[in-house]
Design a protein around this motif. Sequence first.
Motif, PDB file in Angstrom:
ATOM      1  N   VAL A   1       0.998  -1.138  -0.048  1.00  0.00           N
ATOM      2  CA  VAL A   1       0.046   0.019  -0.217  1.00  0.00           C
ATOM      3  C   VAL A   1       0.689   1.409  -0.096  1.00  0.00           C
ATOM      4  O   VAL A   1       0.719   2.252  -0.766  1.00  0.00           O
ATOM      5  CB  VAL A   1      -0.806   0.076   1.322  1.00  0.00           C
ATOM      6  N   GLN A   2       1.935   1.412   0.768  1.00  0.00           N
ATOM      7  CA  GLN A   2       2.657   2.485   0.942  1.00  0.00           C
ATOM      8  C   GLN A   2       3.741   2.463  -0.343  1.00  0.00           C
ATOM      9  O   GLN A   2       3.798   3.706  -0.723  1.00  0.00           O
ATOM     10  CB  GLN A   2       3.505   2.323   2.282  1.00  0.00           C
ATOM     11  N   TYR A   3       4.296   1.602  -0.803  1.00  0.00           N
ATOM     12  CA  TYR A   3       5.029   1.899  -1.832  1.00  0.00           C
ATOM     13  C   TYR A   3       4.345   2.340  -2.929  1.00  0.00           C
ATOM     14  O   TYR A   3       4.883   2.924  -4.178  1.00  0.00           O
ATOM     15  CB  TYR A   3       5.744   0.326  -2.280  1.00  0.00           C
ATOM     16  N   ALA A   4       3.065   1.843  -3.189  1.00  0.00           N
ATOM     17  CA  ALA A   4       2.219   2.061  -4.078  1.00  0.00           C
ATOM     18  C   ALA A   4       1.930   3.421  -4.317  1.00  0.00           C
ATOM     19  O   ALA A   4       1.846   4.486  -5.210  1.00  0.00           O
ATOM     20  CB  ALA A   4       0.889   1.170  -4.263  1.00  0.00           C
ATOM     21  N   LYS A   5       1.706   3.935  -2.893  1.00  0.00           N
ATOM     22  CA  LYS A   5       1.480   5.429  -2.775  1.00  0.00           C
ATOM     23  C   LYS A   5       2.538   6.252  -3.090  1.00  0.00           C
ATOM     24  O   LYS A   5       2.444   7.496  -3.524  1.00  0.00           O
ATOM     25  CB  LYS A   5       0.747   5.904  -1.315  1.00  0.00           C
ATOM     26  N   VAL A   6       3.828   5.923  -2.783  1.00  0.00           N
ATOM     27  CA  VAL A   6       5.183   6.656  -2.859  1.00  0.00           C
ATOM     28  C   VAL A   6       5.072   6.489  -4.610  1.00  0.00           C
ATOM     29  O   VAL A   6       5.629   7.863  -5.089  1.00  0.00           O
ATOM     30  CB  VAL A   6       6.342   5.791  -2.601  1.00  0.00           C
ATOM     31  N   ALA A   7       4.647   5.757  -5.251  1.00  0.00           N
ATOM     32  CA  ALA A   7       4.745   5.714  -6.615  1.00  0.00           C
ATOM     33  C   ALA A   7       3.374   6.574  -7.444  1.00  0.00           C
ATOM     34  O   ALA A   7       3.481   6.449  -8.697  1.00  0.00           O
ATOM     35  CB  ALA A   7       4.553   4.461  -7.373  1.00  0.00           C
ATOM     36  N   GLY A   8       2.827   7.087  -6.559  1.00  0.00           N
ATOM     37  CA  GLY A   8       1.556   8.055  -6.963  1.00  0.00           C
ATOM     38  C   GLY A   8       0.431   7.094  -7.514  1.00  0.00           C
ATOM     39  O   GLY A   8      -0.432   7.894  -8.272  1.00  0.00           O
ATOM     40  N   LEU A   9       0.288   5.960  -7.149  1.00  0.00           N
ATOM     41  CA  LEU A   9      -0.829   5.068  -7.598  1.00  0.00           C
ATOM     42  C   LEU A   9      -1.717   5.319  -6.562  1.00  0.00           C
ATOM     43  O   LEU A   9      -2.075   5.677  -5.599  1.00  0.00           O
ATOM     44  CB  LEU A   9      -0.442   3.653  -7.563  1.00  0.00           C
ATOM     45  N   ARG A  10      -3.267   4.887  -7.250  1.00  0.00           N
ATOM     46  CA  ARG A  10      -4.467   4.932  -6.595  1.00  0.00           C
ATOM     47  C   ARG A  10      -4.449   3.360  -6.016  1.00  0.00           C
ATOM     48  O   ARG A  10      -4.778   2.393  -6.884  1.00  0.00           O
ATOM     49  CB  ARG A  10      -5.712   5.547  -7.092  1.00  0.00           C
ATOM     50  N   VAL A  11      -4.864   3.259  -4.644  1.00  0.00           N
ATOM     51  CA  VAL A  11      -4.907   1.769  -4.153  1.00  0.00           C
ATOM     52  C   VAL A  11      -6.260   1.288  -3.732  1.00  0.00           C
ATOM     53  O   VAL A  11      -7.076   2.223  -3.278  1.00  0.00           O
ATOM     54  CB  VAL A  11      -4.000   1.691  -3.105  1.00  0.00           C
ATOM     55  N   ILE A  12      -6.656   0.136  -4.261  1.00  0.00           N
ATOM     56  CA  ILE A  12      -7.775  -0.558  -3.761  1.00  0.00           C
ATOM     57  C   ILE A  12      -7.239  -1.702  -2.922  1.00  0.00           C
ATOM     58  O   ILE A  12      -6.519  -2.689  -3.502  1.00  0.00           O
ATOM     59  CB  ILE A  12      -8.679  -1.157  -4.990  1.00  0.00           C
ATOM     60  N   ALA A  13      -7.657  -1.603  -1.571  1.00  0.00           N
ATOM     61  CA  ALA A  13      -7.093  -2.550  -0.792  1.00  0.00           C
ATOM     62  C   ALA A  13      -8.098  -3.638  -0.554  1.00  0.00           C
ATOM     63  O   ALA A  13      -9.345  -3.365  -0.354  1.00  0.00           O
ATOM     64  CB  ALA A  13      -6.931  -1.880   0.692  1.00  0.00           C
ATOM     65  N   VAL A  14      -7.711  -4.931  -0.793  1.00  0.00           N
ATOM     66  CA  VAL A  14      -8.694  -6.177  -0.391  1.00  0.00           C
ATOM     67  C   VAL A  14      -8.121  -7.010   0.670  1.00  0.00           C
ATOM     68  O   VAL A  14      -7.004  -7.395   0.517  1.00  0.00           O
ATOM     69  CB  VAL A  14      -9.047  -6.868  -2.016  1.00  0.00           C
TER      70      VAL A  14
END
Length: 358
Positions: free
Chosen positions: A197-210
């Motif tokens: 979740v955190q590395y995806a946010k660092v990359a500027g992505l929008r995250v859907i957590a399942v």
Amino acid sequence: MAAFTIPNTQHAAVVPHSGDAIEIKTDFPVKTQAELAPGECLVKLHCTGVCHTDLHAAMGDWPIPPKTPLVGGHEGVGIIVAIGDNTSHSPVKVGDRVGIKWLADSCLNCEQCRKGREQTCVEAKLSGYTVDGTFQQYVVSYVNHVTKIPDGFDSNAAASILCAGVTVYRAIKYSQTTPGDWIVLPGAGGGLGHLAVQYAKVAGLRVIAVDTGADKKALCLSLGADKWIDFKESKDIVADILAITDGLGAHSAVVTAASSSGYKQAIEYLRNGGTLMAVGLPGKATLEASIFFTVFKSISILGSYVGNRQDAAEAIDIAARGQVKCSFALKQLSDLSAVYEGMTKGTVAGRIVLEMPQ
């Protein structure tokens, strides 16, 4: 620098044979400096993370069996206390604080290594699997593959970055996404997932957590996940993801869950041109997907296996700068059996780090 005093014996968690109960030994031998081969180093560990892979190693339920008896573990942080004689051009020295990863060593000269795929080297040594790992006070590692830990970065916080962090960092790095894209993270509340979740946010992505459960929901949302789906409450995960993404589907999915269902659904909820990053390693499950829609939607399916030395350095640097933080609970080496039980039941949120007896 003055030489360190190295004991003859140590505490270690040993699995005598695959599937056996863990035995905490207090008289496990320690290699002396004279016994180290060129290129080897001895690391006195402060702590080690516990990974789901360690549970598979203890059970011996993967297609490639581990060595036995086995000292598991592959997320250790400690101080180099000795280096083998005749080690040339070592990138580390006695006294350095380093991390030990799943990939303990590789030849560095084969095609795989030269292309940056050191983890798929045919001569690769794997910590806590083909060689004894970090569930012990002193571990033999290799100077070319330990990772330096930056000053000021807490050892306990760094431990799980060395496997869980590196693994999801590389998967996101190669997920063929750009800032603003949607990425789905099945298993988002687990040890790998909450770091993803955190590395995806660092990359500027929008995250859907399942994932499932109130604790994991709270963890994922606190770490920046844009949307949450509880797979036990959802009547149709695919429909929920399509609704979130304006009916088009997600750009990518990084599946860290160790079950086949997360893989099967991904083909359905990925948009045209989407990418499925296969990370989780269920022991016997198969990847089932519609060949028609995989082709029709131009879906890429990529296996992503841990990371190389550069991936590790990048993942550690991001975490050391405070952009990614591992949520972990501290326990002792003697608690390892109970930790495995929690992993088996799926009740562990975040990560477990074991402190070594000092």
